[in-house]
Design an enzyme around this catalytic site. Structure first.
Site, PDB file in Angstrom:
ATOM      1  N   ASP A 177      47.693  31.800  40.278  1.00 43.35           N
ATOM      2  CA  ASP A 177      47.004  31.453  39.052  1.00 43.35           C
ATOM      3  C   ASP A 177      46.662  30.051  38.674  1.00 43.35           C
ATOM      4  O   ASP A 177      45.487  29.951  37.983  1.00 43.35           O
ATOM      5  CB  ASP A 177      48.260  31.788  38.151  1.00 43.35           C
ATOM      6  N   ALA A 201      45.881  33.486  34.022  1.00 42.81           N
ATOM      7  CA  ALA A 201      44.768  34.122  34.765  1.00 42.81           C
ATOM      8  C   ALA A 201      45.144  35.573  35.290  1.00 42.81           C
ATOM      9  O   ALA A 201      44.451  36.418  35.278  1.00 42.81           O
ATOM     10  CB  ALA A 201      44.332  33.071  35.900  1.00 42.81           C
ATOM     11  N   ASP A 202      46.635  35.500  35.845  1.00 40.06           N
ATOM     12  CA  ASP A 202      47.042  36.739  36.365  1.00 40.06           C
ATOM     13  C   ASP A 202      47.122  37.625  35.357  1.00 40.06           C
ATOM     14  O   ASP A 202      46.692  38.837  35.476  1.00 40.06           O
ATOM     15  CB  ASP A 202      48.469  36.324  36.973  1.00 40.06           C
ATOM     16  N   LYS A 203      47.532  37.432  34.021  1.00 37.07           N
ATOM     17  CA  LYS A 203      47.515  38.427  33.138  1.00 37.07           C
ATOM     18  C   LYS A 203      46.461  38.910  32.511  1.00 37.07           C
ATOM     19  O   LYS A 203      46.163  40.096  32.054  1.00 37.07           O
ATOM     20  CB  LYS A 203      48.796  37.715  32.008  1.00 37.07           C
TER      21      LYS A 203
END
Length: 401
Positions: free
Chosen positions: A138, A166-168
């Site tokens: 991330d 960023a992952d989410k």
């Protein structure tokens, strides 16, 4: 209540957060999600507080799934995966570019196995290009996408959002794209082909950052004067017993804020009756607002915000979030019962409501918890399952309840 995705089967080959969270959201909405893990398991199983092989973070992004532990380095393991893909509606993976193809499961092969399959591949920088083979987490995507630059402090130093943002946002993007592909396939009718979806974390993060983070970089022809960076204008305000957040973009909101602080004189001041006027005269009104806020407790301020319809809310400590009045009213925090080795786990319920009923997610699987049941469901008999377990091609829990 039966979720809107009931009857949809998803094979989840992903790990860490972006892919698992996307599939978790679809599981919350009724999809049958089979999480396929290697014998080593998803690394997130060991990240943060945990009981047995279930960390709280793993539970949050893998709840409601079935667990299959499968050695994909073996021909028998690949054969099992191919049979499973043949029964699925969706396949999700977030391997590095080309890994699945090197296993013999490129898009052409997947189409042969299941012409109606929707295949979603999640990568860091994309399937090709100058950075495509760089491993990412991330913070790397935050750095390259401009999100870190949007967090620049007063000294000019960029910073990171202290979340896996960023992952989410990639998970949200992938889940929406998958449902869109499912809808198009359904509207096309029986026999409609599947679809290949590519979601790069970089693409999702740049798009997420764009509306306000890049608003000074949008106009290419005769660009208007730059505005102050949006993020630089965001701040918290010190109250007598903590901090609050406020907002007053519209004049009606500024008036409501002033009245909530019993400052009708500021609410009617002609200098503050437009956004431009408030920006030009910020040094006049901001210290007065700060002083009024500092003289009141958060509860007193909230009473005024509620009374006047002002924009505002208290900064709530993480440990106090479940007890916040609105959080409790909304029923956001729920309890999911796991097995005796894990007990009850508090989680945030699925945020989208379909009708009046609230979906209740199931527990997250132990590593390989449903291996036997999944193999039986796709046609393996007891003897074949026993042989696969003995050979280590498939695994099931040995020391969990």
């Amino acid at each position: 209540m039966t979720g809107p995705l009931a009857g949809i089967r998803i094979v989840d080959l992903s790990q860490i957060v972006s892919g698992p969270m996307a599939c978790q959201m679809l599981a919350d909405q009724g999809a049958d999600v089979i999480k396929v893990e290697s014998p080593g398991g998803d690394p997130v199983r060991a990240l943060g507080p945990r009981k047995a092989d279930l960390s709280s973070m793993f539970i949050a992004v893998n709840r409601g799934k079935q667990g299959l532990c499968l050695d994909l380095k073996s021909p028998q393991g690949l054969a099992i995966l191919e049979r499973l893909v043949g029964t699925a509606d969706v396949l999700v993976e977030n391997f590095r570019p080309g890994v699945l193809a090197r296993l013999g499961l490129d898009w052409a092969r997947l189409q042969l196995l299941n012409p109606r399959l929707i295949y979603c591949s999640i990568t860091g920088f994309g399937p090709d290009g100058p950075y495509s083979n760089v491993r990412v987490y991330d913070p790397v995507i935050q750095a390259v996408s401009g999100i870190a630059a949007s967090q620049t402090d007063k000294e000019g130093t960029p910073g990171l959002v202290r979340h896996l943002v960023a992952d989410k946002v990639t998970a949200l993007t992938a889940a929406q794209a998958i449902t869109a592909a499912l809808l198009r396939r359904a509207l096309a009718g029986a026999g409609a082909p599947g679809e290949r979806i590519e979601v790069a974390m970089l693409d999702a993060a740049v798009a997420f950052n764009w509306p306000e983070g890049m608003y000074n970089h949008a106009f290419l022809d005769d660009a208007p004067p730059r505005s102050p960076e949006y993020g630089a204008q965001m701040r918290l305000w010190k109250a007598a017993d903590g901090q609050v957040a406020i907002g007053a973009l519209q004049t009606s909101e500024f008036i409501a804020l002033c009245r909530s602080l019993n400052r009708d004189d500021m609410a009617t001041d002609p200098r503050f009756q437009s956004l431009g006027g408030r920006q030009q005269n910020q040094r006049e009104w901001a210290p007065q607002v700060a002083a009024e806020i500092a003289s009141r407790t958060r509860a007193e301020l909230m009473a005024g915000f509620v009374r006047e319809g002002a924009v505002g809310g208290p900064v709530v400590a993480l440990s106090d979030v479940p007890d916040d009045h609105q959080v409790q009213h909304n029923g956001i925090c729920i309890t999911v019962d796991h097995d005796s080795g894990v007990g009850r786990v508090r989680q945030a319920r699925p945020p989208a409501r379909f009708g009046e009923a609230l979906a209740t997610p199931g527990p997250a699987p132990h590593l390989g918890q449903h291996s036997r049941q999944i193999l039986a469901a796709i046609g393996y008999d007891d003897a074949a399952i026993a042989a696969l377990l003995a050979a280590g091609v498939v695994a099931e829990p040995t020391n969990t309840p």
